[in-house]
Design a protein around this motif. Structure first.
Motif, PDB file in Angstrom:
ATOM      1  N   GLY A 242      52.469   6.130  27.734  1.00  0.00           N
ATOM      2  CA  GLY A 242      51.412   5.594  28.881  1.00  0.00           C
ATOM      3  C   GLY A 242      50.683   6.556  29.842  1.00  0.00           C
ATOM      4  N   TRP A 243      50.068   5.925  30.829  1.00  0.00           N
ATOM      5  CA  TRP A 243      49.344   6.899  31.660  1.00  0.00           C
ATOM      6  C   TRP A 243      50.182   7.345  32.774  1.00  0.00           C
ATOM      7  CZ3 TRP A 243      44.599   7.997  30.105  1.00  0.00           C
ATOM      8  CH2 TRP A 243      43.941   6.971  29.283  1.00  0.00           C
ATOM      9  N   SER A 244      49.836   8.590  33.236  1.00  0.00           N
ATOM     10  CA  SER A 244      50.682   9.097  34.291  1.00  0.00           C
ATOM     11  C   SER A 244      49.667   9.440  35.641  1.00  0.00           C
ATOM     12  CB  SER A 244      51.054  10.668  33.880  1.00  0.00           C
ATOM     13  OG  SER A 244      49.943  11.434  33.810  1.00  0.00           O
ATOM     14  N   GLN A 245      50.358   9.511  36.732  1.00  0.00           N
ATOM     15  CA  GLN A 245      49.602   9.991  37.892  1.00  0.00           C
ATOM     16  C   GLN A 245      48.726  10.917  37.770  1.00  0.00           C
ATOM     17  OE1 GLN A 245      49.521   7.880  40.666  1.00  0.00           O
ATOM     18  NE2 GLN A 245      47.799   9.035  41.199  1.00  0.00           N
ATOM     19  N   ASP A 246      49.002  11.983  36.906  1.00  0.00           N
ATOM     20  CA  ASP A 246      48.017  13.009  36.902  1.00  0.00           C
ATOM     21  C   ASP A 246      47.077  12.740  36.026  1.00  0.00           C
ATOM     22  OD1 ASP A 246      47.714  15.951  37.172  1.00  0.00           O
ATOM     23  OD2 ASP A 246      48.250  16.359  35.191  1.00  0.00           O
ATOM     24  N   ASP A 247      47.140  11.777  35.082  1.00  0.00           N
ATOM     25  CA  ASP A 247      45.909  11.333  34.149  1.00  0.00           C
ATOM     26  C   ASP A 247      44.922  10.545  35.179  1.00  0.00           C
ATOM     27  OD1 ASP A 247      46.862  12.128  31.595  1.00  0.00           O
ATOM     28  OD2 ASP A 247      47.930  10.426  31.518  1.00  0.00           O
ATOM     29  N   GLU A 248      45.490   9.765  36.124  1.00  0.00           N
ATOM     30  CA  GLU A 248      44.735   8.904  37.191  1.00  0.00           C
ATOM     31  C   GLU A 248      44.020  10.007  37.739  1.00  0.00           C
ATOM     32  OE1 GLU A 248      44.846   5.704  40.264  1.00  0.00           O
ATOM     33  OE2 GLU A 248      46.408   5.466  38.653  1.00  0.00           O
ATOM     34  N   ASN A 249      44.659  11.260  38.237  1.00  0.00           N
ATOM     35  CA  ASN A 249      44.287  11.979  39.199  1.00  0.00           C
ATOM     36  C   ASN A 249      42.732  12.853  38.376  1.00  0.00           C
ATOM     37  OD1 ASN A 249      45.997  11.294  41.186  1.00  0.00           O
ATOM     38  ND2 ASN A 249      47.181  13.329  40.639  1.00  0.00           N
ATOM     39  N   LYS A 250      42.934  12.966  37.121  1.00  0.00           N
ATOM     40  CA  LYS A 250      41.933  13.901  36.418  1.00  0.00           C
ATOM     41  C   LYS A 250      41.213  12.756  35.659  1.00  0.00           C
ATOM     42  CE  LYS A 250      45.039  17.960  36.164  1.00  0.00           C
ATOM     43  NZ  LYS A 250      45.635  18.873  34.965  1.00  0.00           N
ATOM     44  N   TRP A 251      41.187  11.472  35.895  1.00  0.00           N
ATOM     45  CA  TRP A 251      40.198  10.593  35.365  1.00  0.00           C
ATOM     46  C   TRP A 251      38.847  11.106  35.049  1.00  0.00           C
ATOM     47  CZ3 TRP A 251      41.208   6.410  32.176  1.00  0.00           C
ATOM     48  CH2 TRP A 251      40.211   5.764  31.819  1.00  0.00           C
ATOM     49  N   ASP A 252      38.284  11.077  36.512  1.00  0.00           N
ATOM     50  CA  ASP A 252      36.925  11.404  36.445  1.00  0.00           C
ATOM     51  C   ASP A 252      36.558  12.972  35.729  1.00  0.00           C
ATOM     52  OD1 ASP A 252      36.468   9.402  37.992  1.00  0.00           O
ATOM     53  OD2 ASP A 252      36.472  10.349  39.884  1.00  0.00           O
ATOM     54  N   GLU A 253      37.514  13.844  35.547  1.00  0.00           N
ATOM     55  CA  GLU A 253      37.225  15.046  35.083  1.00  0.00           C
ATOM     56  C   GLU A 253      37.168  14.714  33.592  1.00  0.00           C
ATOM     57  OE1 GLU A 253      39.323  19.406  34.242  1.00  0.00           O
ATOM     58  OE2 GLU A 253      40.184  18.064  35.664  1.00  0.00           O
ATOM     59  N   ALA A 254      38.333  13.861  33.079  1.00  0.00           N
ATOM     60  CA  ALA A 254      38.119  13.649  31.460  1.00  0.00           C
ATOM     61  C   ALA A 254      36.744  12.860  30.969  1.00  0.00           C
ATOM     62  CB  ALA A 254      39.382  12.590  31.415  1.00  0.00           C
ATOM     63  N   ILE A 255      36.341  11.835  32.017  1.00  0.00           N
ATOM     64  CA  ILE A 255      35.195  11.210  31.704  1.00  0.00           C
ATOM     65  C   ILE A 255      33.962  12.056  31.564  1.00  0.00           C
ATOM     66  CG2 ILE A 255      33.534   9.117  32.375  1.00  0.00           C
ATOM     67  CD1 ILE A 255      36.295   8.405  31.258  1.00  0.00           C
ATOM     68  N   ALA A 256      34.073  13.052  32.742  1.00  0.00           N
ATOM     69  CA  ALA A 256      32.837  13.862  32.774  1.00  0.00           C
ATOM     70  C   ALA A 256      32.768  14.978  31.479  1.00  0.00           C
ATOM     71  CB  ALA A 256      32.917  14.726  34.014  1.00  0.00           C
ATOM     72  N   ASP A 257      33.893  15.468  30.961  1.00  0.00           N
ATOM     73  CA  ASP A 257      34.096  15.988  29.806  1.00  0.00           C
ATOM     74  C   ASP A 257      33.626  15.421  28.630  1.00  0.00           C
ATOM     75  OD1 ASP A 257      35.061  18.829  28.943  1.00  0.00           O
ATOM     76  OD2 ASP A 257      36.447  17.526  27.466  1.00  0.00           O
ATOM     77  N   ILE A 258      33.828  14.201  28.347  1.00  0.00           N
ATOM     78  CA  ILE A 258      33.729  13.149  27.260  1.00  0.00           C
ATOM     79  C   ILE A 258      32.199  13.186  27.301  1.00  0.00           C
ATOM     80  CG2 ILE A 258      33.976  10.864  26.140  1.00  0.00           C
ATOM     81  CD1 ILE A 258      36.681  10.680  27.406  1.00  0.00           C
ATOM     82  N   VAL A 259      31.818  12.929  28.329  1.00  0.00           N
ATOM     83  CA  VAL A 259      30.118  12.796  28.394  1.00  0.00           C
ATOM     84  C   VAL A 259      29.457  14.053  28.081  1.00  0.00           C
ATOM     85  CG1 VAL A 259      28.106  12.246  29.837  1.00  0.00           C
ATOM     86  CG2 VAL A 259      30.127  10.847  30.004  1.00  0.00           C
ATOM     87  N   GLU A 260      29.810  15.275  28.506  1.00  0.00           N
ATOM     88  CA  GLU A 260      29.390  16.423  28.237  1.00  0.00           C
ATOM     89  C   GLU A 260      29.407  16.831  26.842  1.00  0.00           C
ATOM     90  OE1 GLU A 260      30.688  20.974  29.063  1.00  0.00           O
ATOM     91  OE2 GLU A 260      30.850  19.804  30.614  1.00  0.00           O
ATOM     92  N   GLN A 261      30.678  16.492  26.244  1.00  0.00           N
ATOM     93  CA  GLN A 261      30.858  16.733  24.845  1.00  0.00           C
ATOM     94  C   GLN A 261      29.817  15.821  23.745  1.00  0.00           C
ATOM     95  OE1 GLN A 261      32.792  19.287  23.592  1.00  0.00           O
ATOM     96  NE2 GLN A 261      32.852  19.864  25.615  1.00  0.00           N
ATOM     97  N   LEU A 262      29.628  14.541  24.329  1.00  0.00           N
ATOM     98  CA  LEU A 262      29.016  13.900  23.507  1.00  0.00           C
ATOM     99  C   LEU A 262      27.516  14.028  23.524  1.00  0.00           C
ATOM    100  CD1 LEU A 262      30.858  10.210  23.902  1.00  0.00           C
ATOM    101  CD2 LEU A 262      30.610  11.811  22.053  1.00  0.00           C
TER     102      LEU A 262
END
Length: 127
Positions: free
Chosen positions: A80-100
């Protein structure tokens, strides 16, 4: 597939490279050479395997929204999702957009939509 590479990149960037990969983001390849190896390991003769590719295109009007949906579904870890995942959610989304926005098999159409080229490798084996 270009979206898999982008989501894997976000996983490694936000979680590091030592943790488990999300179940729906396999590290293995589904390209023709990998399919042939698997079929031959399963007992099929090379001459009894035929492969072909087909292409389809996914048009994405809102890349930010698509990245959020893809990460929410494909990025979850086995436990499942961790608190760290939630804390880094925006970073993950920004990275996905950048890669795409810059990845292989990705383009823009005349309307400004992002277009992902999906390639499916199909194998038929006779025993």
């Amino acid at each position: 597939m270009p979206h898999v590479d982008a989501l894997q990149h976000a996983h490694w960037r936000t979680r590091g490279e030592n943790g488990p990969m999300p179940v729906l983001l396999p590290l293995g390849s589904f390209q023709e050479n990998e399919q042939r190896k698997a079929l031959e390991a399963g007992g099929f003769k090379a001459e009894d395997i035929s492969c072909s590719e087909t292409h389809c295109f996914l048009k994405i009007a809102d890349l930010q929204r698509w990245a959020q949906l893809a990460w929410s579904y494909l990025g979850t870890l086995p436990d499942g999702w961790s608190q760290d995942d939630e804390n880094k959610w925006d970073e993950a989304i920004a990275d996905i957009v950048e890669q795409l926005e810059s990845g292989d098999g990705i383009s823009k159409n005349g309307d400004g939509d992002t277009v992902l080229r999906m390639v499916a490798s199909v194998a038929i084996a006779k025993k």
